[in-house]
Write a protein that holds these residues in place. Structure first.
Motif, PDB file in Angstrom:
ATOM      1  N   ASN A  84      20.763  -0.555  62.534  1.00  0.00           N
ATOM      2  CA  ASN A  84      21.650  -1.666  62.862  1.00  0.00           C
ATOM      3  C   ASN A  84      22.181  -2.398  61.622  1.00  0.00           C
ATOM      4  O   ASN A  84      21.431  -2.774  60.740  1.00  0.00           O
ATOM      5  CB  ASN A  84      20.911  -2.650  63.767  1.00  0.00           C
ATOM      6  N   ALA A  85      23.481  -2.600  61.602  1.00  0.00           N
ATOM      7  CA  ALA A  85      24.194  -3.375  60.581  1.00  0.00           C
ATOM      8  C   ALA A  85      24.078  -2.795  59.170  1.00  0.00           C
ATOM      9  O   ALA A  85      24.323  -3.478  58.198  1.00  0.00           O
ATOM     10  CB  ALA A  85      23.744  -4.827  60.596  1.00  0.00           C
ATOM     11  N   GLU A  86      23.708  -1.544  59.052  1.00  0.00           N
ATOM     12  CA  GLU A  86      23.627  -0.912  57.742  1.00  0.00           C
ATOM     13  C   GLU A  86      24.981  -0.312  57.395  1.00  0.00           C
ATOM     14  O   GLU A  86      25.610   0.356  58.205  1.00  0.00           O
ATOM     15  CB  GLU A  86      22.566   0.189  57.758  1.00  0.00           C
ATOM     16  N   SER A  87      25.435  -0.559  56.177  1.00  0.00           N
ATOM     17  CA  SER A  87      26.726  -0.038  55.750  1.00  0.00           C
ATOM     18  C   SER A  87      26.547   1.246  54.954  1.00  0.00           C
ATOM     19  O   SER A  87      25.582   1.392  54.209  1.00  0.00           O
ATOM     20  CB  SER A  87      27.466  -1.061  54.890  1.00  0.00           C
ATOM     21  N   VAL A  88      27.483   2.157  55.122  1.00  0.00           N
ATOM     22  CA  VAL A  88      27.472   3.430  54.406  1.00  0.00           C
ATOM     23  C   VAL A  88      28.831   3.596  53.743  1.00  0.00           C
ATOM     24  O   VAL A  88      29.858   3.257  54.314  1.00  0.00           O
ATOM     25  CB  VAL A  88      27.193   4.600  55.372  1.00  0.00           C
ATOM     26  N   TYR A  89      28.836   4.125  52.514  1.00  0.00           N
ATOM     27  CA  TYR A  89      30.067   4.289  51.753  1.00  0.00           C
ATOM     28  C   TYR A  89      30.278   5.760  51.411  1.00  0.00           C
ATOM     29  O   TYR A  89      29.341   6.457  51.053  1.00  0.00           O
ATOM     30  CB  TYR A  89      29.997   3.470  50.460  1.00  0.00           C
ATOM     31  N   VAL A  90      31.522   6.193  51.506  1.00  0.00           N
ATOM     32  CA  VAL A  90      31.886   7.573  51.178  1.00  0.00           C
ATOM     33  C   VAL A  90      33.135   7.520  50.311  1.00  0.00           C
ATOM     34  O   VAL A  90      34.082   6.786  50.622  1.00  0.00           O
ATOM     35  CB  VAL A  90      32.170   8.402  52.455  1.00  0.00           C
ATOM     36  N   SER A  91      33.156   8.295  49.225  1.00  0.00           N
ATOM     37  CA  SER A  91      34.345   8.356  48.381  1.00  0.00           C
ATOM     38  C   SER A  91      34.421   9.737  47.746  1.00  0.00           C
ATOM     39  O   SER A  91      33.481  10.515  47.827  1.00  0.00           O
ATOM     40  CB  SER A  91      34.303   7.278  47.300  1.00  0.00           C
ATOM     41  N   GLY A  92      35.535  10.029  47.119  1.00  0.00           N
ATOM     42  CA  GLY A  92      35.652  11.301  46.430  1.00  0.00           C
ATOM     43  C   GLY A  92      37.090  11.679  46.159  1.00  0.00           C
ATOM     44  O   GLY A  92      38.023  10.946  46.494  1.00  0.00           O
ATOM     45  N   ALA A  93      37.256  12.846  45.546  1.00  0.00           N
ATOM     46  CA  ALA A  93      38.581  13.351  45.203  1.00  0.00           C
ATOM     47  C   ALA A  93      38.521  14.865  45.086  1.00  0.00           C
ATOM     48  O   ALA A  93      37.456  15.444  44.910  1.00  0.00           O
ATOM     49  CB  ALA A  93      39.066  12.747  43.886  1.00  0.00           C
ATOM     50  N   THR A  94      39.677  15.488  45.195  1.00  0.00           N
ATOM     51  CA  THR A  94      39.778  16.929  45.023  1.00  0.00           C
ATOM     52  C   THR A  94      41.173  17.267  44.496  1.00  0.00           C
ATOM     53  O   THR A  94      42.074  16.430  44.530  1.00  0.00           O
ATOM     54  CB  THR A  94      39.512  17.679  46.347  1.00  0.00           C
ATOM     55  N   ILE A  95      41.327  18.489  44.036  1.00  0.00           N
ATOM     56  CA  ILE A  95      42.642  18.967  43.598  1.00  0.00           C
ATOM     57  C   ILE A  95      43.201  19.865  44.689  1.00  0.00           C
ATOM     58  O   ILE A  95      42.522  20.768  45.179  1.00  0.00           O
ATOM     59  CB  ILE A  95      42.544  19.715  42.262  1.00  0.00           C
ATOM     60  N   VAL A  96      44.446  19.593  45.075  1.00  0.00           N
ATOM     61  CA  VAL A  96      45.112  20.298  46.162  1.00  0.00           C
ATOM     62  C   VAL A  96      46.427  20.867  45.644  1.00  0.00           C
ATOM     63  O   VAL A  96      47.150  20.178  44.923  1.00  0.00           O
ATOM     64  CB  VAL A  96      45.413  19.315  47.322  1.00  0.00           C
ATOM     65  N   TYR A  97      46.721  22.113  45.998  1.00  0.00           N
ATOM     66  CA  TYR A  97      48.052  22.651  45.705  1.00  0.00           C
ATOM     67  C   TYR A  97      48.933  22.408  46.926  1.00  0.00           C
ATOM     68  O   TYR A  97      48.548  22.724  48.054  1.00  0.00           O
ATOM     69  CB  TYR A  97      48.025  24.157  45.397  1.00  0.00           C
ATOM     70  N   ALA A  98      50.108  21.834  46.695  1.00  0.00           N
ATOM     71  CA  ALA A  98      51.034  21.562  47.801  1.00  0.00           C
ATOM     72  C   ALA A  98      52.455  21.820  47.330  1.00  0.00           C
ATOM     73  O   ALA A  98      52.754  21.753  46.138  1.00  0.00           O
ATOM     74  CB  ALA A  98      50.885  20.127  48.278  1.00  0.00           C
ATOM     75  N   THR A  99      53.322  22.136  48.285  1.00  0.00           N
ATOM     76  CA  THR A  99      54.728  22.385  47.967  1.00  0.00           C
ATOM     77  C   THR A  99      55.584  21.216  48.431  1.00  0.00           C
ATOM     78  O   THR A  99      55.199  20.448  49.321  1.00  0.00           O
ATOM     79  CB  THR A  99      55.216  23.696  48.612  1.00  0.00           C
ATOM     80  N   ALA A 100      56.747  21.104  47.843  1.00  0.00           N
ATOM     81  CA  ALA A 100      57.664  20.007  48.155  1.00  0.00           C
ATOM     82  C   ALA A 100      57.907  19.912  49.663  1.00  0.00           C
ATOM     83  O   ALA A 100      58.110  20.922  50.335  1.00  0.00           O
ATOM     84  CB  ALA A 100      58.986  20.207  47.425  1.00  0.00           C
ATOM     85  N   GLY A 101      57.839  18.693  50.168  1.00  0.00           N
ATOM     86  CA  GLY A 101      58.085  18.459  51.585  1.00  0.00           C
ATOM     87  C   GLY A 101      56.835  18.457  52.448  1.00  0.00           C
ATOM     88  O   GLY A 101      56.850  17.943  53.565  1.00  0.00           O
ATOM     89  N   GLN A 102      55.727  19.043  51.962  1.00  0.00           N
ATOM     90  CA  GLN A 102      54.487  18.998  52.734  1.00  0.00           C
ATOM     91  C   GLN A 102      53.944  17.573  52.712  1.00  0.00           C
ATOM     92  O   GLN A 102      54.226  16.801  51.810  1.00  0.00           O
ATOM     93  CB  GLN A 102      53.459  19.971  52.164  1.00  0.00           C
ATOM     94  N   THR A 103      53.157  17.227  53.737  1.00  0.00           N
ATOM     95  CA  THR A 103      52.579  15.890  53.791  1.00  0.00           C
ATOM     96  C   THR A 103      51.061  15.954  53.727  1.00  0.00           C
ATOM     97  O   THR A 103      50.446  16.883  54.250  1.00  0.00           O
ATOM     98  CB  THR A 103      53.007  15.130  55.063  1.00  0.00           C
ATOM     99  N   LEU A 104      50.477  14.954  53.067  1.00  0.00           N
ATOM    100  CA  LEU A 104      49.028  14.841  52.910  1.00  0.00           C
ATOM    101  C   LEU A 104      48.571  13.540  53.555  1.00  0.00           C
ATOM    102  O   LEU A 104      49.211  12.504  53.400  1.00  0.00           O
ATOM    103  CB  LEU A 104      48.654  14.831  51.428  1.00  0.00           C
TER     104      LEU A 104
END
Length: 131
Positions: free
Chosen positions: A83-103
């Motif tokens: 009860n009432a315990e907070s959890v945090y998540v974060s991060g990053a990655t490298i993605v290849y995408a082409t023009a017009g695609q949405t993330l």
């Protein structure tokens, strides 16, 4: 507030923009301006567990290429929460995408009863090519 259902990917809506060169972000997705590699991530997603009995918690944070349907996991957290315990998540990655695609930024949880959620900063940085 945002409802994040159990055992399903949920798009996270970010309503405040701090910096948006070229006006490429709109509410829940970033439109890729040029083909290339992008560093994509989030500073944090925090949630408060609402149930009074301790349970195992599994939360994943991901960037989804909406055009291809591929999820790129950028952070995950597994723990036992109460009860009432907070959890945090974060991060990053490298993605290849082409023009017009949405993330977009997505969260997936297997807890059941989430309380308050806080989402802070989706960032997208196009990586230059070194020759």
């Amino acid at each position: 507030g945002l409802t994040i259902y159990e055992s399903t990917w949920t798009a996270l809506l970010l309503t405040t923009e701090s910096f948006d060169a070229g006006n490429k972000y709109s509410g829940s997705s970033y439109t890729v301006p040029k083909d290339g590699y992008y560093l994509v991530g989030s500073l944090y997603f925090a949630y408060e567990f609402a149930s009074s009995s301790p349970q195992n918690s599994s939360v994943k944070l991901a960037v989804k290429n909406n055009s291809t349907g591929i999820y790129y996991i950028i952070g995950a957290h597994w723990t036992q929460v109460a009860n009432a315990e907070s959890v945090y998540v974060s991060g990053a990655t490298i993605v290849y995408a082409t023009a017009g695609q949405t993330l977009s930024l997505y969260v997936y949880q297997e807890i059941g009863d989430l309380g308050a959620t806080t989402i802070d900063h989706l960032f997208v940085v196009r990586l230059g090519v070194i020759t």
